[in-house]
Design a protein around this motif. Structure first.
Motif, PDB file in Angstrom:
ATOM      1  N   LEU A 184      52.481  45.053  25.189  1.00  0.00           N
ATOM      2  CA  LEU A 184      52.789  43.649  25.482  1.00  0.00           C
ATOM      3  C   LEU A 184      53.349  43.426  26.878  1.00  0.00           C
ATOM      4  CD1 LEU A 184      54.377  42.784  22.043  1.00  0.00           C
ATOM      5  CD2 LEU A 184      52.163  42.047  22.886  1.00  0.00           C
ATOM      6  N   ILE A 185      53.471  44.470  27.685  1.00  0.00           N
ATOM      7  CA  ILE A 185      54.121  44.323  28.990  1.00  0.00           C
ATOM      8  C   ILE A 185      53.383  43.347  29.895  1.00  0.00           C
ATOM      9  CG2 ILE A 185      52.940  46.291  30.047  1.00  0.00           C
ATOM     10  CD1 ILE A 185      55.586  46.875  31.514  1.00  0.00           C
ATOM     11  N   ASP A 186      52.065  43.287  29.770  1.00  0.00           N
ATOM     12  CA  ASP A 186      51.287  42.363  30.590  1.00  0.00           C
ATOM     13  C   ASP A 186      50.836  41.139  29.808  1.00  0.00           C
ATOM     14  OD1 ASP A 186      51.242  43.687  33.124  1.00  0.00           O
ATOM     15  OD2 ASP A 186      49.945  45.205  32.227  1.00  0.00           O
ATOM     16  N   GLU A 217      40.283  41.137  30.947  1.00  0.00           N
ATOM     17  CA  GLU A 217      40.041  40.321  29.750  1.00  0.00           C
ATOM     18  C   GLU A 217      39.818  41.195  28.525  1.00  0.00           C
ATOM     19  OE1 GLU A 217      36.799  37.895  31.039  1.00  0.00           O
ATOM     20  OE2 GLU A 217      38.099  36.259  31.712  1.00  0.00           O
ATOM     21  N   LYS A 218      39.224  42.385  28.719  1.00  0.00           N
ATOM     22  CA  LYS A 218      38.998  43.292  27.598  1.00  0.00           C
ATOM     23  C   LYS A 218      40.316  43.796  27.022  1.00  0.00           C
ATOM     24  CE  LYS A 218      34.429  44.942  29.042  1.00  0.00           C
ATOM     25  NZ  LYS A 218      33.620  46.120  29.447  1.00  0.00           N
ATOM     26  N   THR A 219      41.349  43.900  27.862  1.00  0.00           N
ATOM     27  CA  THR A 219      42.654  44.382  27.391  1.00  0.00           C
ATOM     28  C   THR A 219      43.666  43.249  27.278  1.00  0.00           C
ATOM     29  OG1 THR A 219      43.290  44.891  29.682  1.00  0.00           O
ATOM     30  CG2 THR A 219      42.280  46.654  28.404  1.00  0.00           C
ATOM     31  N   SER A 220      43.207  41.998  27.424  1.00  0.00           N
ATOM     32  CA  SER A 220      44.076  40.801  27.351  1.00  0.00           C
ATOM     33  C   SER A 220      45.250  40.898  28.322  1.00  0.00           C
ATOM     34  CB  SER A 220      44.597  40.618  25.916  1.00  0.00           C
ATOM     35  OG  SER A 220      43.546  40.436  25.022  1.00  0.00           O
ATOM     36  N   ASN A 221      45.011  41.444  29.511  1.00  0.00           N
ATOM     37  CA  ASN A 221      46.060  41.606  30.517  1.00  0.00           C
ATOM     38  C   ASN A 221      46.192  40.301  31.306  1.00  0.00           C
ATOM     39  OD1 ASN A 221      47.671  42.352  32.758  1.00  0.00           O
ATOM     40  ND2 ASN A 221      46.979  44.476  32.581  1.00  0.00           N
ATOM     41  N   ILE A 222      46.961  39.349  30.752  1.00  0.00           N
ATOM     42  CA  ILE A 222      47.046  38.020  31.350  1.00  0.00           C
ATOM     43  C   ILE A 222      47.738  38.059  32.705  1.00  0.00           C
ATOM     44  CG2 ILE A 222      46.977  36.825  29.133  1.00  0.00           C
ATOM     45  CD1 ILE A 222      49.993  36.556  29.270  1.00  0.00           C
ATOM     46  N   ARG A 223      48.644  39.002  32.896  1.00  0.00           N
ATOM     47  CA  ARG A 223      49.330  39.106  34.187  1.00  0.00           C
ATOM     48  C   ARG A 223      48.344  39.451  35.308  1.00  0.00           C
ATOM     49  NH1 ARG A 223      51.530  43.953  35.933  1.00  0.00           N
ATOM     50  NH2 ARG A 223      52.832  43.841  37.802  1.00  0.00           N
TER      51      ARG A 223
END
Length: 636
Positions: free
Chosen positions: A51-53, A229-235
């Motif tokens: 959840l860090i990103d 987007e594949k890892t849902s890294n919104i940051r």
């Protein structure tokens, strides 16, 4: 506390992929039900990293749980791992001094553990780079790299090369930066660590942005977004969008720039990524300034100024853009005030923490030159009167009008050029389609002539000769056998020209039948395999793909002396890959003027399909790969 964690899980399902949702669900259940301290702490640790990103506050909460349980139960390994996580979490929040405190404590606990020592050296390098201590940063990175090379850890080497590239980028040594980013990609490209690869793509794009190579920069920003987007890294998605907005800002495409900038700023702000928020605010405020919306620009920039965090470079940009805002809005005293703050941060980065082998005199000269220009403009503005301001406005108006006329002319020329290219492309496609249709009609005509004419005549001759077999004439018997063989060959030629399986069935069945038939008439072993999604294509497209495969197999049989020929069709994510490989003797690839009719025929069909052809040939065999974008075919 457990209810809070479970309710949080429900709230983030919408931003996670199904695989990540299942992973987090599993980790939450394990953390809730496990009686084993190591398993429970490990679950909280993995949740924090996942959840860090995505949500920094929840990442902190899960790590707090891991640390408190480890402390209470005297689980030293869990304490050490939690301290390592706190370094990264505080760095993401922009609390660099706090991150260094945790790093110093962590260093004392891991002595003798090579992998953890590598990680600690890496973290120290990152923190020193962010705060401008580039000498110490590169020294720490080299130490980490030595550890990772000793361990043969590709991921560790990949992320270290990435951060070394970032450091060289910060001091504008772009060629050195690109070399290190390329090394990072080489280490990560064949691993499962797509999140780290996405980071390298982002940083490589930044360098091309600095070098004003906009197309390459946009290419790698979009590559980074796809993986993120594949890892849902919104940051990271937000950082990519912020940088894309910067490119559009430089191109004066402000409508596009403001859209990307807002998305980046809002994402970072809503998810408490304060370490990067300063840079995003500086960028968004600058775009508002350039669009003439001074009130909105001031609101964004001053709001961030109250809680300024982030790297020295981001703080410098915030001050500089405030100076630009007030200069543009004729608030010259404030412009001078923030330019002095900008210069102070700039001097600190250059003189106190910069690399010793940089040309400091040149940097200071450039900074002082900018400062003198600002002061000179301030003095001129104070001494100017109404007539001078009027003249300035008239000159600027004329200049803007000239630029607008020139820009309009350029855009019109560009549109005309694009229309001409489109017309030419359309004409080429129509020509190719006509040639291919004509070829298919001629094949059909020849096939009918062979089947209805020659084959019929041979059959009649066979019948008449068969009637003489009663005489037991050996020569006639041989003649009948030869006619049988001729009939088979004529039928095979007819079927190759217009395969019934392609007319009556789909492409896969047609190719399968073709390969089976060729196996029956040639020494080479021909195999066919289809993988991936099902294929549903227009008949014209199927015919062209079939002809390409037919020509490639024929070439392999005739020219390469191949013993094994493999045909494969793969359909994944709307990309169709057609591969024909053989173990023959290969051939020399010549230029277009010397290419044979068969290969020219293949290239024409590939061009008609708007596809790409890649040929690799050597003495050990030949591999032909055709990549077809099904979306482009559907659009056509």
């Amino acid at each position: 506390m457990k209810q809070l964690i479970l309710s949080f899980f429900v709230s983030i399902v919408s931003v996670l992929g199904s695989a990540q949702t299942k992973e987090i669900d599993s980790l939450l259940k394990q953390a809730k039900t496990s009686e084993n301290i190591a398993d429970k702490v490990n679950s909280y640790d993995k949740l924090s990293w996942a959840l860090i990103d995505i949500d920094l506050e929840q990442a902190f909460a899960f790590n707090d749980s891991a640390y408190n349980i480890s402390k209470t139960e005297n689980y030293d390994k869990g304490v050490t791992k939690s301290l390592d996580n706190y370094i990264v979490l505080h760095r993401a929040r922009g609390n660099y001094d706090k991150a260094l405190e945790y790093l110093d404590t962590y260093d004392k606990l891991i002595s003798g553990d090579t992998l953890n020592e590598a990680g600690a050296a890496f973290q120290r390098g990152v923190l020193n780079s962010i705060t401008g201590n580039y000498d110490e940063s590169l020294e720490s990175y080299q130490k980490a790299l030595n550890f990772y090379e000793l361990l043969k850890n590709d991921r560790g080497m990949g992320i270290t090369y990435n951060t070394i590239g970032m450091t060289y980028s910060n001091i504008e040594r772009y060629d050195e930066a690109i070399k290190n980013f390329d090394k990072s990609i080489e280490k990560l490209i064949n691993t499962t660590h797509i999140n780290n690869l996405a980071s390298t793509y982002l940083n490589l794009a930044n360098v091309y942005d600095y070098k004003d190579e906009d197309n390459k920069a946009l290419e790698y920003y979009n590559k980074s977004i796809v993986l993120s987007e594949k890892t849902s890294n919104i940051r990271r998605i937000a950082l990519n969008k912020q940088n894309i907005s910067s490119i559009y800002k430089q191109q004066k495409l402000y409508d596009k720039a403001i859209t990307y900038a807002k998305e980046a700023y809002n994402t970072l702000k809503e998810n408490n990524y304060e370490g990067e928020l300063t840079g995003a605010a500086a960028n968004l405020g600058d775009i508002y300034t350039l669009m003439g919306n001074y009130q909105k620009s001031e609101q964004i920039l001053l709001e961030q100024l109250d809680t300024i965090k982030g790297s020295a470079a981001d703080q410098q940009n915030l001050y500089f853009n405030l100076s630009k805002l007030y200069e543009a809005s004729n608030q010259n005293q404030k412009a001078l005030e923030f330019h002095k703050k900008f210069k102070k941060v700039s001097d600190k980065r250059i003189n106190e923490n910069g690399l010793k082998n940089l040309d400091e005199l040149q940097i200071k000269y450039n900074t002082e030159k900018k400062d003198k220009t600002i002061l000179k403009n301030e003095l001129q503005l104070q001494k100017s009167h109404a007539k001078a301001r009027l003249m300035t406005i008239l000159i600027i108006s004329l200049l803007l009008a000239s630029i607008l006329l020139w820009f309009t002319f350029q855009q019109r020329q560009k549109r005309i050029q694009q229309q001409l290219i489109a017309i030419k492309k359309e004409q080429e496609v129509l020509t190719l389609e006509s040639l291919i249709e004509g070829e298919e009609k001629e094949r059909l005509r020849i096939a009918k002539e062979l089947h209805d004419g020659v084959n019929g005549d041979l059959s009649a001759i066979k019948y008449k000769l068969s009637s003489l077999l009663k005489m037991n004439n050996e020569v006639i018997n041989e003649a009948v056998s030869m006619i049988d063989n001729s009939c088979k060959q004529v039928r095979a030629i007819s079927h190759n020209l217009v395969p019934p399986s392609l007319k009556d069935f789909n492409l896969i069945e047609a190719i399968n039948n073709y390969c089976d038939n060729m196996n029956g008439t040639h020494k080479a072993e021909i195999s066919f395999q289809q993988i991936g999604d099902s294929i549903d294509l227009h008949k014209k497209v199927e015919v062209n793909i079939f002809r390409i495969i037919q020509e490639l197999v024929t070439n392999a049989i005739k020219h390469s002396e191949a013993k094994i020929i493999d045909v494969q069709i793969s359909n994944l994510n709307d990309t169709l890959l057609v591969t024909v490989e053989d173990n023959g003797k290969g051939y020399e690839i010549k230029d277009d003027t010397q290419t044979g009719i068969g290969l020219n025929n293949i290239k024409s069909r590939v061009e008609y399909l708007n596809a790409n052809l890649d040929i690799i040939t050597s003495e050990n065999g030949t591999s032909n790969t055709i990549e077809i974008d099904l979306k482009k075919i559907n659009d056509n």
